[in-house]
Structures are given as structure tokens and as C-alpha cells.
Design an enzyme around this catalytic site. Structure first.
Site, mmCIF file in Angstrom:
data_model
loop_
_atom_site.group_PDB
_atom_site.id
_atom_site.type_symbol
_atom_site.label_atom_id
_atom_site.label_comp_id
_atom_site.label_asym_id
_atom_site.label_seq_id
_atom_site.Cartn_x
_atom_site.Cartn_y
_atom_site.Cartn_z
ATOM 1 N N ALA A 70 -42.954 -46.868 51.945
ATOM 2 C CA ALA A 70 -43.115 -47.199 50.527
ATOM 3 C C ALA A 70 -41.788 -47.116 49.777
ATOM 4 C CB ALA A 70 -44.135 -46.270 49.881
ATOM 5 N N GLU A 71 -40.967 -46.146 50.127
ATOM 6 C CA GLU A 71 -39.708 -45.929 49.404
ATOM 7 C C GLU A 71 -38.622 -46.935 49.766
ATOM 8 O OE1 GLU A 71 -38.920 -44.025 46.936
ATOM 9 O OE2 GLU A 71 -40.528 -42.567 46.870
#
Length: 174
Positions: A70-71
Site C-alpha cells: 500500500a505504501e
């Protein structure tokens, strides 16, 4: 703006003024994470680092993988528009507090990011959703309130990481 379209800031009007360049070099610019892992970045090359840090700090490796995807989408050179760095997108001040001297080093970044997640989980009594919200929005916005802050980006982030986590859970890839 110069001929390349790069913006400059100055404290003096008119020609001949001093220009300060703020944008990051092209190779350090943020690449927005895709919903599928980019073939260029191979998650399996980080599995040993994720497994080691996860064991050391007692954090589920599937949570770590979901946060990394996600990051940064497994881009160890990722830089966000807000200045977060590396795989787990550590802010420079957080990286310093964690003793991370090179946020672009995958080993240091993962170790620091997992240690930070462990601290958030401990402070928030194991509540993964709140820990993820604090990871994204900062602890001050979550601690003492016991709720995900009403920030659309943070709410979306928590939902995305939890969805990725549930997809990884039980696959035993580490």
C-alpha cells in the site's frame, strides 16, 4: 517555471533573482502505488527481511507485506509528495527516531517500519485498524481518541491495507 516546467520559489521579484529548486530529482519522485504489484519490484526479494523483522517485533508478516504494498508497491526508492521514504514510507523524523540512517536501505527501512508498527500496536492495545490509521495520519491524530480520524485518505488507506492483509493471510508465502 523554467523551460522544463519545473517550479521555482524566490524571495526577490524581477529578473536576476535567486532561485531555489524544490522538486525532487526525477529518479526520486514518488510513483503512486498500483493495485497490483509492479513486475519491476519483486516482493519475494524482501521476504527474508520481512520474516526476520516480523519475528523480532512479533508483527504478522502479512500485515507488513500489506503495508509495504500500500505504501510503496515494493519500490525501495519511493518518495511520497509529503517526503516519506522507502518501502515502508518512513517520514525522515520518524526514521531518525528509529535509528534508521538510510531509509532507502531495504533492511533498515523494513526493520524501522516494523518496529514502528509494533510500537503503535502496543500503544493502541493491539487494534490493527487504529495502528494503521496512526501509521498513515500520525499517532497524535489517533492516540487518546480511539477512532480512525475523519480523513478520507486515512480511511481509504486503512481499508486498503486491511483488504491486502486479508488477501495475504494464510497464504504462507514466508
Amino acid at each position: 517555471r523554467d523551460s522544463d516546467g519545473v517550479g521555482f520559489h524566490t524571495n526577490a521579484p524581477g529578473p536576476g533573482r535567486t532561485r531555489v529548486r524544490f522538486p525532487l530529482p526525477r529518479e526520486k519522485r514518488f510513483r503512486a502505488p498500483a493495485y497490483r504489484v509492479n513486475a519491476k519490484y519483486r516482493p519475494e526479494s524482501y521476504e527474508a527481511l520481512i520474516a526476520s523483522a516480523s519475528r523480532s517485533y512479533e508483527v504478522d508478516p502479512d500485515v507488513v507485506k500489506a503495508v509495504i504494498e500500500a505504501e510503496s508497491n515494493y519500490d525501495e526508492q519511493a518518495v511520497s509528495p509529503k517526503g516519506a521514504l522507502g518501502l515502508m514510507q518512513l517520514m525522515p523524523s520518524t526514521a531518525r527516531e528509529l535509528g534508521v540512517t538510510d531509509a532507502f536501505d531495504p533492511g533498515q527501512n523494513i526493520d524501522g517500519g516494523v518496529r514502528y508498527l509494533r510500537w503503535l500496536l502496543t500503544e493502541l492495545k493491539g487494534d490493527l485498524s487504529l495502528a494503521l490509521a496512526a501509521y498513515n495520519a500520525g499517532p497524535a491524530r489517533v492516540f487518546g481518541k480511539n477512532r480512525i480520524p475523519p480523513i478520507p485518505e486515512t480511511r481509504s488507506y486503512v481499508a486498503r491495507v486491511l483488504k491486502l492483509y486479508n488477501n495475504f493471510k494464510g497464504r504462507n508465502t514466508l
